[in-house]
Design an enzyme around this catalytic site. Sequence first.
Site, short mmCIF file in Angstrom:
data_model
loop_
_atom_site.label_atom_id
_atom_site.label_comp_id
_atom_site.label_asym_id
_atom_site.label_seq_id
_atom_site.Cartn_x
_atom_site.Cartn_y
_atom_site.Cartn_z
N ARG A 107 11.34 13.76 14.23
CA ARG A 107 10.46 12.67 14.66
C ARG A 107 11.25 11.36 14.84
O ARG A 107 11.56 10.97 15.95
CB ARG A 107 9.31 12.50 13.64
N ASP A 108 11.65 10.75 13.75
CA ASP A 108 12.34 9.46 13.86
C ASP A 108 13.66 9.66 14.62
O ASP A 108 14.08 8.79 15.39
CB ASP A 108 12.59 8.88 12.46
N HIS A 119 17.33 2.88 7.69
CA HIS A 119 18.16 3.14 8.88
C HIS A 119 19.57 2.63 8.56
O HIS A 119 19.73 1.68 7.79
CB HIS A 119 17.54 2.46 10.10
N HIS A 159 13.10 4.37 3.16
CA HIS A 159 13.35 4.83 4.53
C HIS A 159 14.37 3.86 5.13
O HIS A 159 14.01 2.83 5.69
CB HIS A 159 12.00 4.78 5.26
N CYS A 177 14.92 3.57 16.56
CA CYS A 177 13.54 3.20 16.85
C CYS A 177 13.49 2.54 18.21
O CYS A 177 14.22 1.57 18.45
CB CYS A 177 12.98 2.26 15.79
N ASN A 216 18.10 7.06 10.94
CA ASN A 216 17.97 7.04 9.49
C ASN A 216 19.28 7.48 8.87
O ASN A 216 20.08 8.16 9.51
CB ASN A 216 16.93 8.07 9.01
P1 HMG Z 1 -2.15 0.43 23.53
O1 HMG Z 1 -1.61 0.46 24.92
O2 HMG Z 1 -2.46 -0.88 22.91
O3 HMG Z 1 -3.41 1.41 23.33
O4 HMG Z 1 -1.12 1.20 22.62
P2 HMG Z 1 -4.79 1.58 24.03
O5 HMG Z 1 -5.71 2.04 22.98
O6 HMG Z 1 -5.12 0.36 24.84
O7 HMG Z 1 -4.54 2.80 25.04
C1 HMG Z 1 -3.69 2.68 26.18
C2 HMG Z 1 -3.42 4.07 26.73
O8 HMG Z 1 -2.73 4.86 25.74
C3 HMG Z 1 -4.69 4.84 27.08
O9 HMG Z 1 -4.36 5.71 28.15
C4 HMG Z 1 -4.93 5.68 25.85
O10 HMG Z 1 -5.66 6.85 26.13
C5 HMG Z 1 -3.51 6.04 25.44
P3 HMG Z 1 -4.67 5.34 29.70
O11 HMG Z 1 -6.14 5.10 29.72
O12 HMG Z 1 -3.86 4.07 29.98
O13 HMG Z 1 -4.18 6.53 30.44
N1 HMG Z 1 -3.41 6.32 24.00
C6 HMG Z 1 -2.92 7.46 23.50
N2 HMG Z 1 -2.42 8.57 24.09
C7 HMG Z 1 -2.01 9.56 23.27
N3 HMG Z 1 -2.08 9.48 21.91
C8 HMG Z 1 -2.58 8.40 21.31
C9 HMG Z 1 -3.02 7.34 22.11
N4 HMG Z 1 -3.57 6.15 21.83
C10 HMG Z 1 -3.81 5.53 22.99
N5 HMG Z 1 -2.63 8.34 19.97
C11 HMG Z 1 -0.54 2.56 20.74
C12 HMG Z 1 -1.32 1.36 21.24
C13 HMG Z 1 -0.56 2.51 19.22
C14 HMG Z 1 -1.20 3.83 21.24
C15 HMG Z 1 0.90 2.45 21.29
O14 HMG Z 1 1.39 1.19 21.00
C16 HMG Z 1 1.81 3.50 20.72
O15 HMG Z 1 1.65 4.68 20.99
N6 HMG Z 1 2.81 3.07 19.92
C17 HMG Z 1 3.68 4.02 19.24
C18 HMG Z 1 5.00 3.42 19.02
C19 HMG Z 1 5.86 4.38 18.26
O16 HMG Z 1 5.62 5.58 18.22
N7 HMG Z 1 6.94 3.83 17.66
C20 HMG Z 1 7.87 4.62 16.91
C21 HMG Z 1 7.31 5.15 15.64
S1 HMG Z 1 7.24 3.94 14.34
C22 HMG Z 1 8.81 3.96 13.65
O17 HMG Z 1 9.68 4.60 14.16
C23 HMG Z 1 9.04 3.23 12.36
C24 HMG Z 1 9.13 4.16 11.15
O18 HMG Z 1 10.14 5.13 11.33
C25 HMG Z 1 9.44 3.34 9.89
C26 HMG Z 1 10.65 2.41 10.08
O19 HMG Z 1 11.74 2.87 10.40
O20 HMG Z 1 10.44 1.21 9.92
C27 HMG Z 1 7.81 4.90 10.92
MG MG Z 2 12.21 4.79 10.99
#
Ligand code: HMG
Ligand code: MG
Length: 301
Positions: A19-20, A212, A210, A243, A252
């Site tokens: 995932r990450d 990085h 966690h 990320c 990580n």
């Molecule tokens: P948004 O654009 O504000 O959402 O994104 P929305 O609700 O307005 O929806 C926009 C479009 O996205 C729509 O589709 C929704 O259907 C679709 P359209 O009508 O334009 O075709 N949508 C989805 N599709 C599939 N699955 C879903 C979903 N939700 C909405 N769940 C949202 C908001 C949260 C969805 C977006 O910002 C997003 O997906 N962000 C994810 C970012 C991400 O994955 N980042 C990496 C992971 S976090 C990380 O790595 C940190 C961590 O490791 C800890 C650390 O290291 O600190 C955990």
């Molecule tokens: Mg992370």
Amino acid sequence: MSATNKYPEKVTIVEMGARDGLQNERVVSTNAKINLIEQLSETGLSHIEVGSFVSPKWVPQMADSKAVMERMIREPNVIYSALTPNLQGFEKAMESGVDQVAIFTSASEGFCQNNINCSISESLERFAPIMEQAKQQNIPVRGYLSCVVDCPYDGPTSPEQVASVAKDLLDLGCYEISLGDTIGTGTPQRVSNMIQAVHKQIPISQLAVHFHDTWGQALANIHQAITMGITVIDTSVAGLGGCPYAKGASGNVATEDVLYMCQGLGIETGVDLNKVAQAGWAICKNLNKQPSSKVSLALRP
Ligand code: HMG
Ligand code: MG
């Protein structure tokens, strides 16, 4: 609370590579992901994060998480989890049969906006219906908190702010809060101050770390955290990843490096270092890159 120099008897490794790791590498095939997860499942790991049910427009690398979950062969004793940013993601995660989900927010506003397109308080509101559904379906929820030391947009994060949002996640019903040094700038003293502040609000047994490894400090920070009583460590095979919303962030800390350090400290992990290294070599071959784990490189024949 300060470092005691006493080590825990055992620690739990939560494997982030699929995932990450892969969320920030070039897109690999669904089969390559399945091979990676199946190989990791045979190493003794008890918890593997397999993907994310996020918007594929935001993170195309995770678009096939459902297919991965549905097609991979599961080991009965392994927990397979995935990230879910909202109810839409949670529902998809449930359809694909994950054992656990994770919600994720940030201790800093800038990263929260850039990562999930909302404020911290809006993110907590979005999580409420996930928590309700998860409770009904008996699905444990992990909480990730990003930028617990520094934020790429807002600068240093105060330990009190980290503690406050961590407590919000705990109050929502997360069984564990994983404290993320998203851009890897933390050093042991700052990490210690942060953990001390969080521990005033949350039992140490409900905290994970966690780190990085962007600035090469992750092992030192993990050593600090385990001497303070934390026994759950997030790691990524071969140090894969980063990320997409934290510019310059590398993966990580490598699973292999943490396993080797734990071996040396006499801490049980239940995980076979050589088998993890082999899984790392296979996915790195697929990605056409070298593992960023020093231990992996040292072990390679
Ligand atoms: P948004 O654009 O504000 O959402 O994104 P929305 O609700 O307005 O929806 C926009 C479009 O996205 C729509 O589709 C929704 O259907 C679709 P359209 O009508 O334009 O075709 N949508 C989805 N599709 C599939 N699955 C879903 C979903 N939700 C909405 N769940 C949202 C908001 C949260 C969805 C977006 O910002 C997003 O997906 N962000 C994810 C970012 C991400 O994955 N980042 C990496 C992971 S976090 C990380 O790595 C940190 C961590 O490791 C800890 C650390 O290291 O600190 C955990
Ligand atoms: Mg992370």
